[in-house]
Design a protein around this motif. Sequence first.
Motif, PDB file in Angstrom:
ATOM      1  N   LEU A  41       0.801  -1.153  -0.018  1.00 47.02           N
ATOM      2  CA  LEU A  41       0.050   0.357   0.132  1.00 47.02           C
ATOM      3  C   LEU A  41       0.781   1.337  -0.132  1.00 47.02           C
ATOM      4  O   LEU A  41       0.392   2.316  -0.681  1.00 47.02           O
ATOM      5  CB  LEU A  41      -0.910  -0.095   1.400  1.00 47.02           C
ATOM      6  N   LEU A  44       2.180   1.706  -3.688  1.00 51.38           N
ATOM      7  CA  LEU A  44       0.765   2.281  -4.330  1.00 51.38           C
ATOM      8  C   LEU A  44       0.783   3.712  -4.008  1.00 51.38           C
ATOM      9  O   LEU A  44       0.389   4.539  -5.065  1.00 51.38           O
ATOM     10  CB  LEU A  44      -0.441   1.448  -4.242  1.00 51.38           C
ATOM     11  N   ILE A  58      -5.443  -4.262 -10.378  1.00 48.14           N
ATOM     12  CA  ILE A  58      -4.889  -5.019  -9.201  1.00 48.14           C
ATOM     13  C   ILE A  58      -5.740  -6.353  -9.310  1.00 48.14           C
ATOM     14  O   ILE A  58      -7.111  -6.155  -8.976  1.00 48.14           O
ATOM     15  CB  ILE A  58      -5.163  -4.257  -8.071  1.00 48.14           C
ATOM     16  N   LEU A  75      -7.103  -0.389   0.329  1.00 49.91           N
ATOM     17  CA  LEU A  75      -7.438   0.160  -1.224  1.00 49.91           C
ATOM     18  C   LEU A  75      -8.448   1.375  -0.986  1.00 49.91           C
ATOM     19  O   LEU A  75      -8.239   2.461  -1.542  1.00 49.91           O
ATOM     20  CB  LEU A  75      -8.068  -0.685  -1.886  1.00 49.91           C
ATOM     21  N   HIS A  76      -9.431   1.277  -0.050  1.00 51.57           N
ATOM     22  CA  HIS A  76     -10.495   2.349   0.063  1.00 51.57           C
ATOM     23  C   HIS A  76      -9.655   3.564   0.742  1.00 51.57           C
ATOM     24  O   HIS A  76      -9.992   4.531   0.269  1.00 51.57           O
ATOM     25  CB  HIS A  76     -11.569   1.822   1.076  1.00 51.57           C
ATOM     26  N   PHE A  79      -7.424   5.372  -2.051  1.00 48.19           N
ATOM     27  CA  PHE A  79      -8.206   5.975  -3.278  1.00 48.19           C
ATOM     28  C   PHE A  79      -9.333   6.907  -2.696  1.00 48.19           C
ATOM     29  O   PHE A  79      -9.941   7.382  -3.444  1.00 48.19           O
ATOM     30  CB  PHE A  79      -8.817   4.944  -4.252  1.00 48.19           C
ATOM     31  N   ALA A 100     -11.417   4.221  -6.847  1.00 55.62           N
ATOM     32  CA  ALA A 100     -11.369   2.877  -7.055  1.00 55.62           C
ATOM     33  C   ALA A 100     -12.373   1.902  -7.356  1.00 55.62           C
ATOM     34  O   ALA A 100     -13.698   2.665  -6.628  1.00 55.62           O
ATOM     35  CB  ALA A 100     -10.431   2.078  -6.010  1.00 55.62           C
ATOM     36  N   GLN A 102     -14.094  -2.175  -7.715  1.00 58.70           N
ATOM     37  CA  GLN A 102     -14.081  -3.474  -8.054  1.00 58.70           C
ATOM     38  C   GLN A 102     -14.547  -3.746  -9.600  1.00 58.70           C
ATOM     39  O   GLN A 102     -15.636  -3.679  -9.847  1.00 58.70           O
ATOM     40  CB  GLN A 102     -14.838  -4.393  -7.027  1.00 58.70           C
ATOM     41  N   TYR A 122      -9.413  -5.126  -9.367  1.00 56.91           N
ATOM     42  CA  TYR A 122      -9.698  -3.970  -8.910  1.00 56.91           C
ATOM     43  C   TYR A 122      -9.280  -2.921  -9.713  1.00 56.91           C
ATOM     44  O   TYR A 122      -8.048  -3.294 -10.391  1.00 56.91           O
ATOM     45  CB  TYR A 122      -9.451  -3.559  -7.533  1.00 56.91           C
ATOM     46  N   GLY A 124      -7.943   1.175  -9.845  1.00 54.76           N
ATOM     47  CA  GLY A 124      -7.819   2.547  -9.350  1.00 54.76           C
ATOM     48  C   GLY A 124      -7.224   3.275 -10.347  1.00 54.76           C
ATOM     49  O   GLY A 124      -6.456   2.910 -11.068  1.00 54.76           O
TER      50      GLY A 124
END
Length: 131
Positions: A41, A44, A58, A75-76, A79, A100, A102, A122, A124
């Motif tokens: 993370l 990223l 991803i 991820l949440h 992004f 982001a 899914q 996913y 982003g």
Amino acid sequence: NNNNNGNNDQDNDPLDFVPPQTSLILVADCVWTLDLLPPLLATLQALLQRLANVTMLISYQQRGSQTHQAFLQGLHDLFTTPTDDEQSSKSNSTSSTIQARQLREIPSETCTANRNPRLFLYEGRKMTTTI
């Protein structure tokens, strides 16, 4: 003449090899154990800060519910939290949007893998525009 004394941040930047015009990052089978999530993370996030317009695709196979949930939360957070350049752009004439989503979940019935076969994809995206 050895100028590499460890004080130059540019010499220590592990992402120097990424050209600033990079527009696509592919991350495959990246979520394995919980202890590997923070470095992933962080990488990223550093890429989001470095690149003006980038899409990250991803994909991974779910291997454990705790790791999966932590990755989704990461991820949440990644992004939905403004990057440093977005915050500074408020005084400039640029604006960045990050999001982001899914794209796909492949259920276990359709997979041939025998352990935790749920697969996820996913996307982003960060887009910087001049206003």
